[in-house]
Scaffold this active site. Structure first.
Site, short mmCIF file in Angstrom:
data_model
loop_
_atom_site.label_atom_id
_atom_site.label_comp_id
_atom_site.label_asym_id
_atom_site.label_seq_id
_atom_site.Cartn_x
_atom_site.Cartn_y
_atom_site.Cartn_z
N ASP A 29 0.86 -1.13 -0.02
CA ASP A 29 -0.01 0.04 -0.13
C ASP A 29 0.84 1.22 -0.16
O ASP A 29 0.44 2.39 -0.70
CB ASP A 29 -0.85 0.09 1.24
CG ASP A 29 -2.12 -1.06 1.00
OD1 ASP A 29 -2.27 -1.51 -0.06
OD2 ASP A 29 -3.01 -1.33 2.09
N VAL A 31 3.71 1.59 -1.38
CA VAL A 31 4.38 1.68 -2.54
C VAL A 31 3.21 2.10 -3.43
O VAL A 31 3.57 3.10 -4.59
CB VAL A 31 4.89 0.20 -3.18
CG1 VAL A 31 5.35 0.46 -4.50
CG2 VAL A 31 6.10 -0.05 -2.35
N THR A 32 2.05 1.81 -3.43
CA THR A 32 0.93 2.46 -4.21
C THR A 32 0.87 3.83 -4.01
O THR A 32 0.75 4.60 -4.96
CB THR A 32 -0.52 1.58 -3.78
OG1 THR A 32 -0.21 0.44 -4.22
CG2 THR A 32 -1.39 2.12 -4.99
N ASP A 69 3.81 -2.98 -6.46
CA ASP A 69 2.92 -3.27 -5.53
C ASP A 69 2.26 -4.69 -5.55
O ASP A 69 1.99 -5.28 -4.57
CB ASP A 69 2.06 -2.13 -5.35
CG ASP A 69 1.09 -1.77 -6.30
OD1 ASP A 69 1.34 -2.45 -7.45
OD2 ASP A 69 0.43 -0.73 -6.35
N SER A 80 -5.54 -8.85 -1.49
CA SER A 80 -6.80 -8.44 -0.89
C SER A 80 -7.63 -7.56 -1.84
O SER A 80 -7.39 -6.93 -2.69
CB SER A 80 -6.33 -7.78 0.36
OG SER A 80 -5.85 -6.47 0.48
N ASP A 87 -5.42 0.35 -5.64
CA ASP A 87 -4.58 0.45 -6.69
C ASP A 87 -5.34 0.89 -7.96
O ASP A 87 -4.97 1.80 -8.47
CB ASP A 87 -4.00 -1.02 -7.10
CG ASP A 87 -3.29 -1.34 -7.95
OD1 ASP A 87 -2.11 -0.44 -8.21
OD2 ASP A 87 -3.42 -1.72 -9.12
N ASP A 91 -5.01 4.75 -9.69
CA ASP A 91 -4.82 4.64 -11.03
C ASP A 91 -5.47 5.60 -11.57
O ASP A 91 -4.86 6.39 -12.47
CB ASP A 91 -5.13 3.20 -11.74
CG ASP A 91 -3.99 2.12 -11.54
OD1 ASP A 91 -2.99 2.54 -10.91
OD2 ASP A 91 -4.42 1.03 -11.97
#
EC number: 2.7.8.-
Length: 226
Positions: A29, A31-32, A69, A80, A87, A91
């Site tokens: 999360d 990294v996202t 990620d 999950s 994500d 985006d």
């Protein structure tokens, strides 16, 4: 169309980096979130000023977080619903920032209202293309079509063109025309993809309703025969 091949290649390339982050205690999360923040900053700081080359470099460095990620989550065995939701949501934020940056340039120093409108159309159509698939799947339809221009194509076409267009600041003449061409390609491709998905959902919906009606009629026939 690019997803099938590009994702497999970059997944292999980025797996060691994802493993390194896991050893450092970094979560997927995080990294996202960091990746999205980097893309947004690159797009909204550089693009409105016409600094397309450096903006593209910054965005490209962070856009790979979309692959890192997911790779981390798979290695950790923590895939999950929340991770997938976060994500996908971020985006859309990143895509909006990229095309919003183009629109701000053309609304300001770029001084081209037509290309500003095309940039806004690319932003909006990209969001709607994603929504049509998500909404179709939410009502139980497979939405079995990828379409001409998906997210990967939109990003590759627009960012490659922006990066090359930015080379005019290094003395490469006439190369700025690549970005307008790319925006028009993305706009038309997104419209075609949107139509493809709407037509597909309409067909799948009609087939599902016909199948349900046939099943209901068969059930009523069996009841009547008793």
């Amino acid at each position: 169309m690019l997803n099938k091949y590009a994702r497999a290649f970059f997944t292999r390339v980025l797996t060691p980096f994802a493993a390194f982050l896991i050893r450092r205690g970094v979560s997927p999360d995080a990294v996202t979130l960091i990746g999205t923040a980097g893309v947004v900053a690159g797009a909204l700081v550089f693009f409105p000023r016409g600094e397309f080359f450096w903006g593209t470099i910054v965005i490209t460095l962070f856009v790979f977080s979309d692959l890192v990620d997911g790779n981390m989550a798979r290695q950790l065995g923590r895939s999950s619903r929340w991770g997938a939701f976060l994500d996908s949501t971020l985006d859309r934020v990143a895509d909006g920032a990229i095309f919003g940056g183009f629109a701000l340039w053309y609304a300001g120093n770029g001084d081209n209202n037509a290309l500003c409108a095309v940039s806004i159309f690319c932003l909006a159509s990209g969001q709607v293309v994603s929504y049509t698939k998500a909404r179709g799947e939410s009502i139980g339809l497979p939405v079995a079509v990828n379409g001409l221009v998906e997210r990967a194509e939109r990003l590759v076409i627009s960012l490659v063109a922006a990066g090359l267009a930015g080379l005019h600041t290094f003395g490469v003449p006439g190369i700025q025309i690549l970005l307008p061409i790319a925006l028009w390609i993305v706009a038309v491709g997104s419209l075609v993809t949107l139509v493809q998905r709407v037509v597909t959902v309409r067909r799948e919906s009609a087939e599902a309703e016909a199948e349900a009606e046939a099943e209901q009629n068969a059930s009523q026939g069996r009841e009547a025969a008793k």
